[in-house]
Design an enzyme around this catalytic site. Structure first.
Site, PDB file in Angstrom:
ATOM      1  CB  THR A   1      30.762  41.335  37.286  1.00 52.53           C
ATOM      2  OG1 THR A   1      31.197  39.845  37.537  1.00 52.53           O
ATOM      3  CG2 THR A   1      29.196  41.392  37.515  1.00 52.53           C
TER       4      THR A   1
ATOM      5  CE  LYS B   1      31.476  43.983  40.997  1.00 54.44           C
ATOM      6  NZ  LYS B   1      32.231  43.541  39.873  1.00 54.44           N
TER       7      LYS B   1
ATOM      8  CE  LYS C   1      29.675  37.201  37.809  1.00 50.17           C
ATOM      9  NZ  LYS C   1      29.949  36.107  38.438  1.00 50.17           N
TER      10      LYS C   1
END
Ligand code: NAP
Length: 283
Positions: free
Chosen positions: A98, A241, A173
């Site tokens: 990701t 994150k 995502k």
């Protein structure tokens, strides 16, 4: 099954079970991990080991990356013995980490300058779906590269979707992980509110899971909430994150800001290595 030789970089919580599924499907897989000891389990199952990313791409047709974040991926691509240290005509790199849509576009551009094809293919689903080959794979890139990757993606996931150009997979995502964070935070707040007013955690989770508000996440996280133990399936620091990446992409909705602060605070309070559900400890 295709006859492509596979390279795999990044043997963390996700990478190891994903490689196991490729080995089970009889693919020849060469692995590289920064911490070499983590390769041993896969070597015992028939994987080969590569000295560095450059060697992997020289000897393989398709190379996957499944690494922590943008910096890790850039290092593996751009270092002296990185994936792009030499031109490798016709090879395909599939990044499943990701990372930001911008980094995906940047990596595609420089890969193409080295005559290397690139697909943006992050995944939705955690360790259990990775083990079961049941991930949802969110792809950005050309139809040609997607069709080439399909036999491999079909082993790793229960569904893959070609969503658009490079970067769109990463955007999808970030969107689904925003929804994940809302679910996790909402479940934790609901359980705590109920407990404070005399409803046991067990009863409240039954009410959630048996009703219309129950979903995959509430069911998966129920055992850890009942035992109050949060070993990492998806570490909190990685969800933080991803929220940070979403913020950089301009996510600016009413619920986003307090949600981001909540996960930031939990990480700053030392919960980053625990599972995302450990957010309940900091509320
Ligand atoms: P992880 O367990 O932390 O593993 C990260 C991997 O990246 C390790 O192999 C690590 O090597 C490697 N790495 C980190 N920095 C590096 C660097 N500078 N150079 C070379 N290698 C480096 O992470 P994970 O849970 O497998 O997640 C991988 C990616 O998938 C992340 O982007 C994450 O956001 C995403 N993701 C995770 C989940 C999940 O549930 N865990 C679900 C969906 C998506 P070492 O072994 O040497 O540290």
């Amino acid at each position: 099954m295709s006859t492509e030789k596979i390279g795999w970089i990044g043997l963390g919580n996700m990478g190891i079970p994903m490689v196991k599924n490729l080995l089970k499907a009889n693919y020849e897989v060469t692995v590289f991990n920064r911490t070499k000891e983590k390769e041993q389990e896969l070597i015992n199952l028939g994987a080969k080991s590569g000295a560095n990313p450059q060697e992997l791409i020289q000897n393989c047709d398709v190379v996957f990356t499944m690494l922590t974040n943008d910096d890790a991926v850039k290092e593996v691509f751009l270092s002296e013995t990185g994936l792009l240290s030499k031109p490798e005509t016709g090879k395909l790199i599939i990044n499943m980490s990701t990372i930001s849509p911008e980094t995906s576009k940047f990596l595609a551009e420089i890969s193409n300058k080295h005559q290397i094809e690139f697909l943006d293919a992050p995944v939705s689903g955690s360790v259990k779906p990775a083990q079961d080959g049941a991930l949802i794979i969110l792809v950005g890139g050309s139809t040609k590269n997607y069709e080439r990757a399909r036999p491999l993606l079909d082993i790793l996931g229960k569904l893959s979707l070609l969503l658009g150009e490079i970067g769109v997979g990463s955007s999808a995502k970030l969107a689904i992980n925003y929804f994940l964070a809302l679910n996790i935070q909402g479940l934790a707040e609901t359980v705590l509110f109920a407990e404070k007013n005399g409803v046991s955690r067990e009863n409240m989770l039954t009410i959630v899971n048996e009703g219309a508000c129950g979903n995959g996440i509430t069911n998966i996280k129920t055992p850890s909430l009942l035992s109050n133990q949060y070993p990492a399936a998806f570490p909190l620091k990685l969800l933080h994150k991803d929220l940070n990446l979403a913020k950089e992409e301009g996510l600016n909705t009413p619920l986003f800001h307090p949600l981001f602060e909540s996960f930031k605070q939990a990480k700053d309070n030392g919960l980053g290595e625990e599972d995302v559900m450990a957010i309940i400890k900091s509320l």
